[in-house]
Design a protein around this motif. Sequence first.
Motif, PDB file in Angstrom:
ATOM      1  N   GLY A 234       0.801  -1.211   0.000  1.00 43.76           N
ATOM      2  CA  GLY A 234       0.000   0.000   0.000  1.00 43.76           C
ATOM      3  C   GLY A 234       0.841   1.271   0.000  1.00 43.76           C
ATOM      4  O   GLY A 234       0.410   2.304  -0.527  1.00 43.76           O
TER       5      GLY A 234
ATOM      6  N   PRO B 108       6.594 -12.122   4.787  1.00 43.13           N
ATOM      7  CA  PRO B 108       6.703 -12.865   6.046  1.00 43.13           C
ATOM      8  C   PRO B 108       5.324 -13.186   6.634  1.00 43.13           C
ATOM      9  O   PRO B 108       4.357 -12.445   6.411  1.00 43.13           O
ATOM     10  CB  PRO B 108       7.464 -11.896   6.967  1.00 43.13           C
TER      11      PRO B 108
ATOM     12  N   ILE C 251       3.373 -10.348   8.451  1.00 41.60           N
ATOM     13  CA  ILE C 251       2.799  -9.307   7.574  1.00 41.60           C
ATOM     14  C   ILE C 251       1.638  -9.909   6.781  1.00 41.60           C
ATOM     15  O   ILE C 251       0.602  -9.270   6.575  1.00 41.60           O
ATOM     16  CB  ILE C 251       3.871  -8.720   6.622  1.00 41.60           C
TER      17      ILE C 251
HETATM   18  P1  NAD Z   1       3.505  -1.409   3.109  1.00 41.21           P
HETATM   19  O1  NAD Z   1       3.429  -1.180   1.662  1.00 41.21           O
HETATM   20  O2  NAD Z   1       4.261  -0.416   3.921  1.00 41.21           O
HETATM   21  O3  NAD Z   1       4.052  -2.889   3.343  1.00 41.21           O
HETATM   22  C1  NAD Z   1       4.086  -3.449   4.644  1.00 41.21           C
HETATM   23  C2  NAD Z   1       5.431  -4.125   4.882  1.00 41.21           C
HETATM   24  O4  NAD Z   1       5.542  -5.238   4.040  1.00 41.21           O
HETATM   25  C3  NAD Z   1       6.647  -3.242   4.570  1.00 41.21           C
HETATM   26  O5  NAD Z   1       7.588  -3.436   5.584  1.00 41.21           O
HETATM   27  C4  NAD Z   1       7.138  -3.782   3.237  1.00 41.21           C
HETATM   28  O6  NAD Z   1       8.527  -3.588   3.073  1.00 41.21           O
HETATM   29  C5  NAD Z   1       6.802  -5.241   3.376  1.00 41.21           C
HETATM   30  N1  NAD Z   1       6.586  -5.954   2.123  1.00 41.21           N
HETATM   31  C6  NAD Z   1       5.751  -5.589   1.128  1.00 41.21           C
HETATM   32  N2  NAD Z   1       5.757  -6.532   0.164  1.00 41.21           N
HETATM   33  C7  NAD Z   1       6.608  -7.502   0.556  1.00 41.21           C
HETATM   34  C8  NAD Z   1       7.008  -8.769   0.020  1.00 41.21           C
HETATM   35  N3  NAD Z   1       6.469  -9.260  -1.115  1.00 41.21           N
HETATM   36  N4  NAD Z   1       7.917  -9.508   0.712  1.00 41.21           N
HETATM   37  C9  NAD Z   1       8.393  -9.068   1.904  1.00 41.21           C
HETATM   38  N5  NAD Z   1       8.028  -7.908   2.486  1.00 41.21           N
HETATM   39  C10 NAD Z   1       7.142  -7.134   1.824  1.00 41.21           C
HETATM   40  O7  NAD Z   1       2.062  -1.456   3.803  1.00 41.21           O
HETATM   41  P2  NAD Z   1       0.684  -2.178   3.423  1.00 41.21           P
HETATM   42  O8  NAD Z   1       0.234  -2.866   4.658  1.00 41.21           O
HETATM   43  O9  NAD Z   1       0.778  -2.944   2.166  1.00 41.21           O
HETATM   44  O10 NAD Z   1      -0.241  -0.914   3.153  1.00 41.21           O
HETATM   45  C11 NAD Z   1      -0.525  -0.001   4.178  1.00 41.21           C
HETATM   46  C12 NAD Z   1      -0.559   1.403   3.642  1.00 41.21           C
HETATM   47  O11 NAD Z   1      -1.501   1.477   2.577  1.00 41.21           O
HETATM   48  C13 NAD Z   1      -1.003   2.400   4.704  1.00 41.21           C
HETATM   49  O12 NAD Z   1      -0.294   3.605   4.529  1.00 41.21           O
HETATM   50  C14 NAD Z   1      -2.479   2.580   4.382  1.00 41.21           C
HETATM   51  O13 NAD Z   1      -2.970   3.809   4.819  1.00 41.21           O
HETATM   52  C15 NAD Z   1      -2.484   2.455   2.875  1.00 41.21           C
HETATM   53  N6  NAD Z   1      -3.772   1.992   2.344  1.00 41.21           N
HETATM   54  C16 NAD Z   1      -4.458   2.842   1.546  1.00 41.21           C
HETATM   55  C17 NAD Z   1      -5.666   2.455   1.009  1.00 41.21           C
HETATM   56  C18 NAD Z   1      -6.384   3.381   0.077  1.00 41.21           C
HETATM   57  O14 NAD Z   1      -7.450   3.056  -0.408  1.00 41.21           O
HETATM   58  N7  NAD Z   1      -5.833   4.540  -0.194  1.00 41.21           N
HETATM   59  C19 NAD Z   1      -6.194   1.170   1.282  1.00 41.21           C
HETATM   60  C20 NAD Z   1      -5.459   0.322   2.097  1.00 41.21           C
HETATM   61  C21 NAD Z   1      -4.237   0.736   2.625  1.00 41.21           C
END
Ligand code: NAD
Length: 320
Positions: free
Chosen positions: A94, A159, A162
């Motif tokens: 995200g 992981p 997550i």
């Molecule tokens: P993120 O993108 O920060 O990823 C979470 C963690 O996962 C990070 O540490 C990243 O390095 C790790 N990661 C990602 N892909 C990986 C992979 N394939 N292998 C290993 N590690 C990986 O966070 P998220 O949970 O994906 O998204 C949350 C963010 O998205 C928040 O800022 C939230 O507000 C936003 N969001 C927005 C909407 C919207 O409609 N605008 C909807 C949902 C979430």
Amino acid sequence: MRSFTRNSLPGRVVFGSGAARTALAGELESLGARRVLVLASERGEPLARELTAPLPVVEVFTGVREHVPGEVADAALAVAERSDVDCLLSVGGGSAVGTAKAVALHRPVPIVAVPTTYAGSEMTPVWGRTDGGEKRTGTAIAVRPRVVVYDPELTVGLPAGITAASGMNALAHAVEAHRRGDPVTVLVAREAIRALTEGLPQAVVEQDRTEALYGAYLAGSVFAVVGSGTHHKICHVLGGTYGLPHARTHAVLLPYTAADAEGVDAGALRELAERIGAPTSLREIGMRAEDLDDAAGRLPLDPGSARTLLADAYDGRWPA
Ligand code: NAD
């Protein structure tokens, strides 16, 4: 049949194992993209470079950080302007697609998203950015990705912790849509809940990730139709005010906020959270007991319900 109004959002989805390696070139060509800016986090950089090496990429921006800090959004926009890009390609969760959206808000070029988590942002027209500790959000159809390429292989390295939290975040999208959607949206939300409930226990033990990603896609698509409800507003307040982690806050609160949702089994959500190792108490994700009273006053609930919810969720108390 009751009467209803239904919004449909445009956008194209390519879903399949290996799709990120086979479909991206053709999708960019269809968009007429010749100068692509790739957006990824530092951690996601190797994957982003590998996937996009054969594509018409002019820059790779690797400054993506959680919650789209304003300075990161501005830096990415500056790169996009300087390099005169005509397409934004996010590879990551995200945060990566959120950064692309923050750029597209000012430079309205198409976004192609390659998600690697279950966050669902790639399906929504909602953008967000954080300036001076305060997160602002808004809706603009121009920031909704034009193409989303879902490739379950890319989620294999995610992981277990997550995977579990991000999966519960996706379930929260589906539950919100089930609660407030038109009949078609509710139908898709139900299928999202089924796919996530069956897919997440496999995904956390590194078995097939396809079902979980399919469920997350459906969940994001229906959430995009209904928008944020009370559950998301509560998580937004707690995350924003006390710095709680996004997906893990959803994971803790979802069974509690779903308790009064018709047709949703809140007890099953709690059991699922326990089974896949998602957090089940606010205490374990960093909430401080001394902030509970202050937090109760900020939630979009009546004061009694807010205090009860927070007290139960803080300790992870659940009726036996
Ligand atoms: P993120 O993108 O920060 O990823 C979470 C963690 O996962 C990070 O540490 C990243 O390095 C790790 N990661 C990602 N892909 C990986 C992979 N394939 N292998 C290993 N590690 C990986 O966070 P998220 O949970 O994906 O998204 C949350 C963010 O998205 C928040 O800022 C939230 O507000 C936003 N969001 C927005 C909407 C919207 O409609 N605008 C909807 C949902 C979430």
